[in-house]
Design an enzyme around this catalytic site. Structure first.
Site, PDB file in Angstrom:
ATOM      1  N   TYR A  24      77.920  58.352  -6.022  1.00 35.38           N
ATOM      2  CA  TYR A  24      79.169  59.078  -6.254  1.00 35.38           C
ATOM      3  C   TYR A  24      79.359  60.232  -5.278  1.00 35.38           C
ATOM      4  O   TYR A  24      80.475  60.595  -4.956  1.00 35.38           O
ATOM      5  CB  TYR A  24      79.208  59.636  -7.677  1.00 35.38           C
ATOM      6  CG  TYR A  24      79.601  58.637  -8.732  1.00 35.38           C
ATOM      7  CD1 TYR A  24      78.832  57.499  -8.958  1.00 35.38           C
ATOM      8  CD2 TYR A  24      80.726  58.834  -9.515  1.00 35.38           C
ATOM      9  CE1 TYR A  24      79.182  56.597  -9.939  1.00 35.38           C
ATOM     10  CE2 TYR A  24      81.085  57.932 -10.503  1.00 35.38           C
ATOM     11  CZ  TYR A  24      80.311  56.818 -10.717  1.00 35.38           C
ATOM     12  OH  TYR A  24      80.660  55.924 -11.682  1.00 35.38           O
ATOM     13  N   LYS A  33      65.974  50.227  -9.722  1.00 34.87           N
ATOM     14  CA  LYS A  33      65.971  48.960  -8.973  1.00 34.87           C
ATOM     15  C   LYS A  33      64.895  49.109  -7.912  1.00 34.87           C
ATOM     16  O   LYS A  33      65.151  49.023  -6.702  1.00 34.87           O
ATOM     17  CB  LYS A  33      67.375  48.708  -8.392  1.00 34.87           C
ATOM     18  CG  LYS A  33      67.549  47.365  -7.710  1.00 34.87           C
ATOM     19  CD  LYS A  33      67.568  46.180  -8.658  1.00 34.87           C
ATOM     20  CE  LYS A  33      67.646  44.882  -7.889  1.00 34.87           C
ATOM     21  NZ  LYS A  33      67.458  43.686  -8.752  1.00 34.87           N
ATOM     22  N   ASP A  39      68.881  45.239 -13.603  1.00 36.25           N
ATOM     23  CA  ASP A  39      69.454  43.923 -13.953  1.00 36.25           C
ATOM     24  C   ASP A  39      68.850  43.407 -15.254  1.00 36.25           C
ATOM     25  O   ASP A  39      69.543  42.858 -16.113  1.00 36.25           O
ATOM     26  CB  ASP A  39      69.303  42.910 -12.793  1.00 36.25           C
ATOM     27  CG  ASP A  39      67.923  42.908 -12.155  1.00 36.25           C
ATOM     28  OD1 ASP A  39      67.085  43.768 -12.518  1.00 36.25           O
ATOM     29  OD2 ASP A  39      67.676  42.048 -11.295  1.00 36.25           O
ATOM     30  N   ASP A  86      76.734  54.416 -15.366  1.00 33.81           N
ATOM     31  CA  ASP A  86      78.165  54.145 -15.558  1.00 33.81           C
ATOM     32  C   ASP A  86      78.354  52.709 -16.032  1.00 33.81           C
ATOM     33  O   ASP A  86      79.053  52.435 -17.005  1.00 33.81           O
ATOM     34  CB  ASP A  86      78.902  54.381 -14.228  1.00 33.81           C
ATOM     35  CG  ASP A  86      80.385  54.087 -14.338  1.00 33.81           C
ATOM     36  OD1 ASP A  86      80.996  54.521 -15.337  1.00 33.81           O
ATOM     37  OD2 ASP A  86      80.930  53.412 -13.438  1.00 33.81           O
ATOM     38  N   ASP A 139      79.300  51.098 -20.142  1.00 30.18           N
ATOM     39  CA  ASP A 139      80.447  50.256 -20.495  1.00 30.18           C
ATOM     40  C   ASP A 139      79.942  49.005 -21.211  1.00 30.18           C
ATOM     41  O   ASP A 139      80.515  48.548 -22.200  1.00 30.18           O
ATOM     42  CB  ASP A 139      81.246  49.835 -19.243  1.00 30.18           C
ATOM     43  CG  ASP A 139      82.408  50.785 -18.951  1.00 30.18           C
ATOM     44  OD1 ASP A 139      82.285  51.977 -19.302  1.00 30.18           O
ATOM     45  OD2 ASP A 139      83.416  50.338 -18.366  1.00 30.18           O
TER      46      ASP A 139
HETATM   47  C1  IPM Z   1      83.028  57.411 -16.666  1.00 28.00           C
HETATM   48  C2  IPM Z   1      84.165  56.982 -15.789  1.00 28.00           C
HETATM   49  C3  IPM Z   1      84.167  57.840 -14.533  1.00 28.00           C
HETATM   50  C4  IPM Z   1      82.852  57.598 -13.817  1.00 28.00           C
HETATM   51  C5  IPM Z   1      85.358  57.611 -13.591  1.00 28.00           C
HETATM   52  C6  IPM Z   1      86.678  57.844 -14.275  1.00 28.00           C
HETATM   53  C7  IPM Z   1      85.268  58.434 -12.340  1.00 28.00           C
HETATM   54  O1  IPM Z   1      84.092  55.627 -15.509  1.00 28.00           O
HETATM   55  O2  IPM Z   1      82.976  58.588 -17.051  1.00 28.00           O
HETATM   56  O3  IPM Z   1      82.190  56.565 -16.993  1.00 28.00           O
HETATM   57  O4  IPM Z   1      82.701  56.608 -13.090  1.00 28.00           O
HETATM   58  O5  IPM Z   1      81.954  58.416 -13.997  1.00 28.00           O
HETATM   59 MG    MG Z   2      82.577  54.624 -16.572  1.00 30.45          MG
END
Ligand code: IPM
Ligand code: MG
Length: 365
Positions: free
Chosen positions: A141, A191, A223, A247, A251
């Site tokens: 990032y 990794k 992975d 990140d 999700d």
């Molecule tokens: C999160 C989001 C952010 C990230 C984006 C919106 C920049 O996906 O907080 O997980 O990647 O950190």
């Molecule tokens: Mg995210």
């Protein structure tokens, strides 16, 4: 007590879910007799539209002085042009960096009444109670060089994954300490079979392990971790990992309780300890969900649970935080669901109704 909180609603469904977070916060204030002084600022796409930048300096200044920051979401199709010079997401990244919030805690819990709401079998998600500690101010990032250019052979782009020993050891420490206070299992995710940063990460984790003889450290390749998260998720306790892996994995993990709309997060600059409140940024892990914006549909629970984390880590209001969490459970037990976690036989409600029910439960219980 009086507390100063900066509120950054942002884009898409951000303002709607933040409104409900604030409604529940105000219910806490009323019930427990606290005064929450809220100051609203722009961030993300709305800030670009109004001020030409995704985050203004005075916003950063105000956040630094506050007790805590509550954020909705940033981004949307309007600002998605890959050639744009300013991006809504940059405001959020700059805020995390400026406030030094290197540790992002993302608890994932599958409440019993939501076991059948996941796309994964109930017996697999039953009892899931894990927390992902995501490194938040390093890695791909922020690493330099980060750019795009024209070569004779076509366009080229580069992002850099860089980590210093200090960045790695301080986030691993958060992982170890958190695990110590929980079920004492730490999965350090990397990794290391491919990446040099991961090999350094793994080495430092191994070196730190003797300081935590009570914690069982396991190295897991990212992975493999992605696979195990849907194979045997209940086995995880604390997962600690670098920015991008965290990140992606969170999700994925949000599908265990069945929706991103259920996952809160806390970004802090150290190890949250009881009795030692620290500045933090609290936000749902979901994005701005532009297609749901303005429809009173979005699930505000992730934001409301983020408010609970804010009370616990930044304001040292433990009973109050627990009251919010209990109220969320109660409202779900009573069969109320937003669209994302709706099931037949349950009562589907909108964003405002869900927030109202939880606020009411805080006042009544
Ligand atoms: C999160 C989001 C952010 C990230 C984006 C919106 C920049 O996906 O907080 O997980 O990647 O950190
Ligand atoms: Mg995210």
């Amino acid at each position: 007590m009086q507390f100063n909180i900066i509120v950054l609603p942002g884009d898409g469904v951000g303002p709607e879910v933040v409104d409900e977070g604030v409604r529940v916060l105000e219910a806490v204030g009323k019930k427990f007799k606290h005064k929450f002084v809220l100051d609203y600022y722009d961030i993300g796409g709305v800030a670009i539209d109004k001020h030409g930048v995704s985050l203004r300096k005075d916003t950063i200044k105000a956040c630094k002085k506050a007790d805590a920051v509550l954020l909705g979401a940033v981004g949307g199709p309007k600002w998605d042009n890959p050639l744009a010079s300013v991006r809504p997401e940059d405001g959020l990244l700059a805020l995390r960096k400026e406030l030094g919030l290197f540790a992002n805690l993302r608890p994932v819990r599958v409440l019993p009444m939501l076991e059948d709401g996941s796309t994964i079998k109930p017996e697999v998600v039953r009892g899931v109670d894990l927390v992902v500690v995501r490194e938040l101010t390093g890695g791909l990032y922020f690493g330099k060089p980060k750019k795009r250019w024209q070569t004779s052979g076509g366009r080229k782009a580069v992002d850099t994954m860089a980590y210093s020993e200090l960045e790695i050891s301080r986030i691993l420490k958060v992982g170890f300490e958190l695990a110590r206070g929980r079920r004492k299992k730490l999965a350090s995710v990397d990794k290391a079979n491919v990446l040099e940063t991961s090999r350094l990460w793994r080495q430092i984790a191994t070196e730190m392990a003797p300081e935590y003889p009570d914690v069982e450290l396991q190295h897991v390749l990212v992975d493999s971790c992605a696979m195990r998260l849907i194979q045997r998720p209940a086995e995880f306790d604390v997962i600690v990992t670098e920015n991008t892996f965290g990140d992606i994995l969170t999700d994925e993990a949000s599908m265990l309780p069945g929706s991103m709309g259920m996952l809160p997060s806390a970004s802090v600059a150290g190890i949250p300890e009881e009795g030692h409140p620290i500045l933090g940024l609290y936000e749902p892990i979901h994005g701005s969900a532009p297609r749901r914006a303005g429809l009173n549909m979005a699930n505000p629970i992730a934001t409301i649970l983020s408010v609970a984390l804010m009370l616990r880590y930044s304001l040292a209001l433990y009973e109050e935080a627990a009251a919010i969490e209990k109220s969320v459970t109660l409202v779900l037990e009573n069969g109320f669901r937003t669209y994302d976690i709706a099931r037949s036989g349950k009562t589907e409600v909108g964003t405002k109704q869900m927030g109202g029910l939880i606020a009411e439960a805080v006042l009544k219980n």
